[in-house]
Design an enzyme around this catalytic site. Structure first.
Site, mmCIF file in Angstrom:
data_model
loop_
_atom_site.group_PDB
_atom_site.id
_atom_site.type_symbol
_atom_site.label_atom_id
_atom_site.label_comp_id
_atom_site.label_asym_id
_atom_site.label_seq_id
_atom_site.Cartn_x
_atom_site.Cartn_y
_atom_site.Cartn_z
ATOM 1 C CE1 TYR A 101 -3.645 -2.505 0.211
ATOM 2 C CE2 TYR A 101 -2.643 -3.265 2.263
ATOM 3 C CZ TYR A 101 -3.555 -3.430 1.238
ATOM 4 O OH TYR A 101 -4.375 -4.526 1.240
ATOM 5 C CG ASN B 121 -9.844 1.167 -0.716
ATOM 6 O OD1 ASN B 121 -10.317 0.047 -0.502
ATOM 7 N ND2 ASN B 121 -8.542 1.378 -0.813
ATOM 8 C CG HIS C 234 -12.830 -8.835 -0.123
ATOM 9 N ND1 HIS C 234 -12.628 -8.607 -1.473
ATOM 10 C CD2 HIS C 234 -11.770 -8.231 0.518
ATOM 11 C CE1 HIS C 234 -11.495 -7.923 -1.638
ATOM 12 N NE2 HIS C 234 -10.965 -7.681 -0.442
ATOM 13 C CG ASP D 63 -28.456 -4.316 0.875
ATOM 14 O OD1 ASP D 63 -28.267 -4.689 -0.306
ATOM 15 O OD2 ASP D 63 -28.942 -5.055 1.749
ATOM 16 C CG HIS E 245 -9.967 -2.579 -4.425
ATOM 17 N ND1 HIS E 245 -10.382 -2.686 -3.113
ATOM 18 C CD2 HIS E 245 -11.027 -2.892 -5.193
ATOM 19 C CE1 HIS E 245 -11.645 -3.069 -3.097
ATOM 20 N NE2 HIS E 245 -12.070 -3.197 -4.332
HETATM 21 C C1 DQA Z 1 -7.714 -2.920 -0.562
HETATM 22 C C2 DQA Z 1 -7.733 -4.403 -0.912
HETATM 23 C C3 DQA Z 1 -8.493 -5.201 0.132
HETATM 24 O O1 DQA Z 1 -8.509 -6.574 -0.210
HETATM 25 C C4 DQA Z 1 -7.842 -5.029 1.485
HETATM 26 O O2 DQA Z 1 -8.589 -5.719 2.467
HETATM 27 C C5 DQA Z 1 -7.607 -3.616 1.868
HETATM 28 C C6 DQA Z 1 -7.195 -2.665 0.838
HETATM 29 C C7 DQA Z 1 -6.833 -2.108 -1.537
HETATM 30 O O3 DQA Z 1 -6.905 -0.885 -1.509
HETATM 31 O O4 DQA Z 1 -6.043 -2.692 -2.291
HETATM 32 O O5 DQA Z 1 -7.664 -3.252 3.033
HETATM 33 O O6 DQA Z 1 -9.038 -2.416 -0.680
#
Ligand code: DQA
Length: 140
Positions: free
Chosen positions: A22, A73, A79, A86, A99
């Site tokens: 990240y 995000n 997931h 909703d 993401h």
């Molecule tokens: C995320 C991807 C998700 O799977 C993960 O749980 C995150 C960050 C991303 O920005 O790549 O916390 O949303």
């Protein structure tokens, strides 16, 4: 345009967690960059982050009538949160799912989003630039 960026669970740890995935910039630093990016084009942007699913839902509800677009995000909520799905479906403001990582190149559980079907579109895999591309989609 008046835009809103919502970050869900664990995104407040950006810059301090899994830096290889990240990046090293904090969420505040990224948000400042996004503010400048929008301002340059004459748009305003607000930011909201919460680790609590219900608070993300309420931020979505509260955006109705106030914003022209939302960049979301949802982190891991993406997931499995039918509540957030909703909430997106409950409002008329368009939502773009974002993401930072390429979720399709990671663990199996990240390949499934329960949000995409109710979003206008999705941007993923470009680090902080995923937010910029999603914001830009509202004025292009
Ligand atoms: C995320 C991807 C998700 O799977 C993960 O749980 C995150 C960050 C991303 O920005 O790549 O916390 O949303």
């Amino acid at each position: 345009m008046k835009l809103l960026v919502i970050n869900g669970v664990n995104l407040g740890m950006t810059g301090r967690r899994e830096k290889g995935v990240y990046g090293v910039q904090t969420l505040d630093e990224i948000n400042e960059e996004l503010r400048f990016f929008c301002a340059e084009k004459g748009h305003s942007v607000d930011f909201f982050q919460s680790d609590l699913e219900g608070e993300v839902c309420r931020a979505l509800h509260g955006a109705e009538g106030k914003y022209d677009g939302i960049v979301l995000n949802a982190g891991a909520f993406t997931h499995y949160s039918y509540g957030i799905r909703d909430a997106i479906a409950s409002i008329t403001v368009p939502v773009v799912e974002v993401h930072m990582s390429n979720v399709h190149a990671r663990e199996e559980f990240r390949k499934k989003s329960v949000l995409t079907e109710v979003c206008r579109g999705e941007v993923l895999g470009f680090g902080k630039n995923s937010y910029k591309l999603a914001l830009e989609s509202f004025w292009l």
